[in-house]
Design an enzyme around this catalytic site. Structure first.
Site, PDB file in Angstrom:
ATOM      1  N   GLY A 190       0.820  -1.204   0.000  1.00 38.70           N
ATOM      2  CA  GLY A 190       0.000   0.000   0.000  1.00 38.70           C
ATOM      3  C   GLY A 190       0.857   1.258   0.000  1.00 38.70           C
ATOM      4  N   SER A 191       0.363   2.302   0.645  1.00 44.28           N
ATOM      5  CA  SER A 191       1.005   3.622   0.568  1.00 44.28           C
ATOM      6  C   SER A 191       2.350   3.718   1.275  1.00 44.28           C
ATOM      7  CB  SER A 191       0.064   4.685   1.137  1.00 44.28           C
ATOM      8  OG  SER A 191      -1.066   4.827   0.297  1.00 44.28           O
ATOM      9  N   THR A 192       2.745   2.678   2.026  1.00 47.03           N
ATOM     10  CA  THR A 192       4.077   2.719   2.654  1.00 47.03           C
ATOM     11  C   THR A 192       5.185   2.689   1.599  1.00 47.03           C
ATOM     12  OG1 THR A 192       4.051   0.310   2.940  1.00 47.03           O
ATOM     13  CG2 THR A 192       3.317   1.644   4.808  1.00 47.03           C
ATOM     14  N   ILE A 193       4.832   2.420   0.337  1.00 48.50           N
ATOM     15  CA  ILE A 193       5.840   2.396  -0.733  1.00 48.50           C
ATOM     16  C   ILE A 193       6.124   3.802  -1.259  1.00 48.50           C
ATOM     17  CG2 ILE A 193       4.389   2.199  -2.814  1.00 48.50           C
ATOM     18  CD1 ILE A 193       7.482   0.043  -2.021  1.00 48.50           C
ATOM     19  N   LYS A 194       5.268   4.766  -0.973  1.00 47.16           N
ATOM     20  CA  LYS A 194       5.367   6.093  -1.587  1.00 47.16           C
ATOM     21  C   LYS A 194       6.677   6.830  -1.317  1.00 47.16           C
ATOM     22  CE  LYS A 194       0.400   6.711  -2.101  1.00 47.16           C
ATOM     23  NZ  LYS A 194      -0.846   7.226  -1.497  1.00 47.16           N
TER      24      LYS A 194
END
Length: 558
Positions: A276-280
Site C-alpha cells: 500500500g502507501s508505505t511504498i510512496k
C-alpha cells in the site's frame, strides 16, 4: 610342567565346568553407550536465556528380561504415572520385535528416574538426555524456533539456522553389564571411547525487554480489532540488528500440542503482501534522483482522479495542485501515480531493487521470502501506476522495515542481523544522503497535523513514518472488505535509534493504517525509547520554557 598344568586346567574347564562358563558369559557382557552432548544456549543481547537444555532421564528396558517379571509391572507403572496395560503392551511389542532395549518413558526429572531405579526392577535402566526449554515461551517462539523432540536437532527458527553451532557432538563409552538373576546392573565404565563436546552458546540481537513490549501490544491489538494476524518488528536503526520480532498467532514451544502450521509461521519474514502507501517514500526518492523533481515541485491532482488505461485511480478528496511533500503527507494516489508515470520504468525499478525489494534481507532466516518485484521490461503503464501506491509488487514486513532503515542511515543499506554485533556490518550506499534526509523530513510531516499519521506521534520525540492501507487480494480480485493496515517509522529523527513496523491483517471495524497501526506504533516506540534510555529530541514548549527558566535562574545563561 607349566604347559601341562595349563592344558589340564583348560580341559577341566571345558569338560567339567562348561555350564558355569556358559552361564557366566550370558550374565556378563561388554556394551557401549552414547554420552549425549549438552546443546548450547540461545541468549538475548543482555545475556537473558531464550533457550536452554535441561538434564532429564529416559527409562529404558530389555523386553526379554522384563517379560519374566510382568507380575510386578503394575508397581513400575504406578511410579512412572503410566497405565499398566499400556506399559505391558509396549513391553510385549518390544519383545515380539526382538529389540534388546526400548524406551519406556522419557523426559523424566533425575529425581523421578532415581525413584524408578530404586525399585530394583529387573531389566530396567536409565539414560541421561537433555530436554530443550524455552523460558520466554511464545513471546520468542517465531524467532528462536524449536528442536525435534528427543533429538538434538533444530527444526525451526534460530534453532535450525545455527544448529551446527548449537548441537555439539555426542560421546561414547563402554561398560560391563552383569545380568545376574535377572538383575541388570551396570558395572563401572571400562573406557570413554569419545568424550562429548558441548555445543556453543549464541548471543542474539534480540532485547527481551523490547520483545515482551512488542508481544504484549500486538496481542492486545489483535484482540481489540478482532484481526486475523499481525507482526511487529523493531530494528536498530544504526546496525539493522533485530531488537524485537513478534507475530500473532503464536504458540508455546514448551507445549507441542499448540504447534500448528498456522501458528508456527514467522510471518514477518515469510509472508508477502502488497504494502500500500508505505511504498510512496520510495517513489518520491526515485523522483528526486531523476532530477525532474524537487521539494518545490507542484503536482496537480485535479480533479481528484486519473485514468490509466481502463483503470481509474482516485483520491478520497480532490486535493488540486499540491506540493511535492504533500503527496506523502496526504498520501495522494493520484499524485504518486502522476510522478511514477513521468519517470522511466527502469529507473523506478532500479530504485526499488537498490532498497532491497525483490531480494533477501541477508538475515538467512529459514524460509525467508525475497518478495515479488517484476522486472521493468514486463511493466505496462497500469502496473507502473499501481506500484506507485503499493500494488503490483509484494514485500515482507522485514524487507519494508529494512528499506525505511536506509532513510535513518542517511542512504546506507545494511543486511539484517539476528546476532548481536560489536560493530555494524558493512553497508552499501543506495541513495544520496541529502535525498535520504529530505525524505526523512517529509516523513516527519506525515505525523504532524494534516498528515495521515498524526496518531503515530511520540511525545517529546521527533519521529517520521508512513501509513499504509491495502486491500487483500483473493482469487485474483481485491476484496473491498478485507484490509492490511501498516505503519512503519523512524525514531528519533535527530539521531535515529529505532525503525519500527506494525502490520495488522484483516482488522474489523476500523481498518486504515492511520487508525489501527499508527497508534500501536506510537505506544510501542514510546515505551521502547524509554527502555533504551534514548533522550528526548523534541520537548514540549512548556518543558523548554521550564528548562530555559531554570538555566537562567541558576546564572548559567542560555
Amino acid at each position: 610342567m607349566l604347559v601341562g598344568s595349563l592344558v589340564i586346567r583348560a580341559l577341566y574347564l571345558q569338560i567339567y565346568d562348561r555350564d558355569f562358563l556358559i552361564s557366566r558369559g550370558e550374565r556378563i557382557h561388554i556394551g557401549s553407550e552414547t554420552i549425549f552432548a549438552h546443546r548450547g544456549s540461545i541468549k538475548d543481547r543482555n545475556g537473558e536465556l531464550l533457550a536452554i537444555s535441561l538434564p532429564v532421564d529416559a527409562i529404558t528396558a530389555n523386553p526379554r528380561m522384563i517379560a519374566d517379571n510382568m507380575i510386578k509391572i503394575q508397581e513400575l507403572a504406578e511410579v512412572l504415572d503410566m497405565d499398566h496395560l499400556a506399559l505391558e503392551k509396549k513391553i510385549s511389542d518390544g519383545y515380539k520385535s526382538g529389540k534388546q532395549e526400548i524406551n519406556i518413558k522419557r523426559r523424566l526429572s533425575p529425581e523421578k528416574a532415581d525413584q524408578v531405579m530404586a525399585l530394583g526392577f529387573p531389566g530396567v535402566d536409565k539414560r541421561r538426555e537433555y530436554d530443550r526449554y524455552y523460558p520466554a515461551g511464545e513471546v520468542t517462539a517465531h524467532l528462536v524456533g524449536l528442536t525435534m523432540r528427543y533429538e538434538d536437532k533444530g527444526i525451526e527458527g534460530l534453532e535450525v539456522k545455527y544448529n551446527d553451532v548449537l548441537k555439539g557432538k555426542s560421546g561414547k563409552k563402554t561398560f560391563i553389564r552383569d545380568n545376574k538373576k535377572g538383575k541388570r546392573n551396570k558395572v563401572q565404565s571400562i573406557k570413554q571411547l569419545r568424550p562429548p563436546i558441548p555445543g556453543k552458546d549464541i548471543e542474539t540481537s534480540i532485547d527481551l525487554r523490547l520483545q515482551y513490549l512488542a508481544y504484549k501490544n500486538l496481542k492486545k491489538a489483535i484482540k481489540e480489532y478482532n484481526a486475523d494476524s499481525g507482526s511487529i518488528i523493531i530494528l536498530d536503526a544504526k546496525t539493522n540488528e533485530v531488537l524485537a520480532l513478534v507475530n500473532q498467532p503464536s504458540y508455546n514451544p514448551n507445549d507441542r500440542s499448540q504447534y500448528t502450521p498456522e501458528s508456527q509461521r514467522n510471518r514477518a519474514v515469510t509472508d508477502i503482501y502488497e504494502p500500500g502507501s508505505t511504498i510512496k517514500p520510495l517513489i518520491l526518492t526515485a523522483a528526486l534522483e531523476s532530477g525532474k523533481y524537487s521539494l518545490a515541485s507542484i503536482i496537480d491532482t485535479s480533479p481528484g482522479s486519473i485514468k490509466v488505461g481502463s483503470k481509474k485511480i482516485e483520491d478520497p478528496d480532490n486535493l488540486g495542485p499540491i506540493s511535492f511533500s504533500t503527496v506523502l503527507t496526504r498520501s495522494s494516489n493520484v499524485g504518486a501515480t502522476k510522478i511514477a508515470l513521468s519517470l522511466d520504468a527502469e529507473q523506478l525499478w532500479d530504485t526499488l531493487t537498490r532498497f532491497g525489494f525483490g531480494s533477501l534481507t541477508l538475515s538467512n532466516f529459514p524460509a525467508e521470502s525475497p518478495g515479488r518485484l517484476y522486472h521493468h521490461s514486463n511493466w505496462r503503464n497500469v502496473r507502473q501506476a499501481t506500484i506507485s501506491y503499493g500494488y503490483g509488487l509484494s514485500v515482507t514486513p522485514m524487507q519494508l522495515a529494512r528499506a525505511y532503515a536506509v532513510f535513518g542511515a542517511e542512504g546506507i543499506l545494511r543486511p539484517i542481523s539476528l546476532l548481536k554485533m560489536d560493530e555494524p556490518k558493512q553497508g552499501v550506499p543506495v541513495v544520496d544522503s541529502e535525498i535520504a534526509k529530505k525524505i526523512s523530513l517529509m516523513l516527519e510531516e506525515v505525523v504532524h497535523p494534516g498528515g495521515t499519521g498524526i496518531k503515530a506521534r511520540v511525545p517529546s520525540y521527533r519521529i517520521g513514518g508512513k501509513t499504509g492501507t491495502a486491500w487483500l487480494s483473493k482469487n485474483g480480485n481485491y476484496s473491498k472488505e478485507e484490509y492490511i493496515s501498516t505503519f512503519v517509522g523512524i525514531a528519533p529523527l535527530n539521531n535515529p535509534r529505532l525503525v519500527v513496523l506494525v502490520k495488522i491483517d484483516k482488522p474489523q471495524g476500523l481498518y486504515y493504517g492511520s487508525d489501527v497501526a499508527a497508534p500501536i506504533f506510537s505506544e510501542v516506540t514510546s515505551a521502547a525509547l524509554r527502555l533504551l534510555g534514548v533522550p528526548p529530541d523534541s520537548l514540549p514548549e512548556e518543558s523548554i520554557f521550564t528548562y530555559v527558566e531554570s538555566k537562567t535562574l541558576n546564572g548559567n545563561g542560555l
